[in-house]
Design a protein around this motif. Sequence first.
Motif, short mmCIF file in Angstrom:
data_model
loop_
_atom_site.label_atom_id
_atom_site.label_comp_id
_atom_site.label_asym_id
_atom_site.label_seq_id
_atom_site.Cartn_x
_atom_site.Cartn_y
_atom_site.Cartn_z
N GLU A 42 7.22 16.81 24.92
CA GLU A 42 7.38 15.78 25.94
C GLU A 42 6.29 15.91 27.01
OE1 GLU A 42 11.30 16.61 27.26
OE2 GLU A 42 12.28 15.42 25.68
N LEU A 45 2.98 14.70 25.58
CA LEU A 45 2.91 13.24 25.55
C LEU A 45 2.63 12.69 26.94
CD1 LEU A 45 3.24 10.46 24.26
CD2 LEU A 45 5.73 10.70 24.55
N HIS A 54 -1.82 4.77 26.93
CA HIS A 54 -0.92 4.57 25.80
C HIS A 54 -1.67 4.25 24.51
CE1 HIS A 54 3.05 4.62 27.79
NE2 HIS A 54 2.39 4.19 28.85
N ARG A 63 3.25 11.01 20.48
CA ARG A 63 4.56 10.34 20.47
C ARG A 63 5.21 10.45 19.10
NH1 ARG A 63 6.46 7.15 24.18
NH2 ARG A 63 4.44 6.44 24.98
N ALA A 67 8.76 12.29 18.41
CA ALA A 67 9.84 11.60 17.71
C ALA A 67 10.31 12.42 16.51
CB ALA A 67 9.38 10.22 17.25
N TYR A 70 12.45 15.24 17.76
CA TYR A 70 13.78 14.73 18.10
C TYR A 70 14.62 14.56 16.83
CZ TYR A 70 12.52 13.48 22.97
OH TYR A 70 12.17 13.49 24.29
N SER A 81 13.87 5.54 19.20
CA SER A 81 13.19 4.90 20.32
C SER A 81 11.72 5.26 20.37
CB SER A 81 13.89 5.30 21.63
OG SER A 81 13.22 4.73 22.74
N GLN A 82 11.40 6.54 20.17
CA GLN A 82 10.00 6.98 20.23
C GLN A 82 9.21 6.47 19.02
OE1 GLN A 82 8.40 8.44 22.70
NE2 GLN A 82 10.25 8.49 23.96
N GLN A 85 8.40 2.81 19.62
CA GLN A 85 7.29 2.63 20.56
C GLN A 85 5.97 3.04 19.92
OE1 GLN A 85 8.07 4.07 24.50
NE2 GLN A 85 5.97 3.70 25.22
N ALA A 86 5.98 4.14 19.16
CA ALA A 86 4.75 4.58 18.49
C ALA A 86 4.28 3.53 17.49
CB ALA A 86 5.00 5.91 17.77
#
Length: 290
Positions: A42, A45, A54, A63, A67, A70, A81-82, A85-86
């Motif tokens: 984290e 990132l 980004h 990211r 993820a 996680y 979620s990650q 977004q990635a």
Amino acid sequence: MSMWRTLLRKSGFPTASSPSSRAPSTEAGPGQTPAMRAASLERTLNEHIEQLGHDDSRTITARNNLAGKYAQIGRRDAAVSQFEQALAEASRVFGEDHPQTDVIRENLAWSYEDASRPAEAAYQWETLLNHRDRRLGPVSADTVAARARLAVCYRKSGRYSAAIAHFERAIEDSAVPEEREDLRIGLSVAFGAVGRHDDTIQQLRIVHAQRTRRLGSKQHDTLVIQHRLGRAYNQAGRSGEAIDTLGSAYRNGIGASGDPEIRMLTLKIRRDLAGALSAAGRHREAANLF
């Protein structure tokens, strides 16, 4: 090795040795717990976002790795979620059908499956299948793998006709005998879900014959299929064949009961054999098994 570690290692993202371009490792350092490793990723990132923005490939890699961590530690919603977004960032930076974008898309598809969201996973596998079919051809191992996962997700989301069609196509395209066995098992489940019991039986008979030749009749994976085949006969109302198949499976299991897994499976086979005998009016034989 976990599914997530395998996927992240084959990502193809930048891993040059210079600090500015090195992708964060998903391996835990000495003394670090998984939660501590996630916290470290984290921080990495956040540092990349502040320093690079980004849309830098190293930020996207960070990211993706976060993820994946996680997902490894069971934080399914955070992983989804990650990865989402990635994927959005990779699509914008690399393009929708870029190989690196597809790596993240595959991670997201697996993550949706892990979170019991098969319909959303199916959408990602559809996209991957189209990209791989165009880029690699239909018989490529990666294309067949995407089609197989798509078929599974279709089945889990109740789209049985589509699942059957993709299982059948994947069986045609696969060059790996063991993979075709797994695909036939998946196809048999889809057939069973729509009441096509005779088709279920046909697929299981093929797998049972292949595993008997390859592994032997008393090996666990062979007995699992023989058990399934006996139950399929029972569901189809073919009680005589159900009893014969389950009886043979029971004898094979007894002959290999030194294996704890086979011993547990044999108990299940005995229960189903007793049920089949009882349903056929052969109550004395059934009682002997209880």
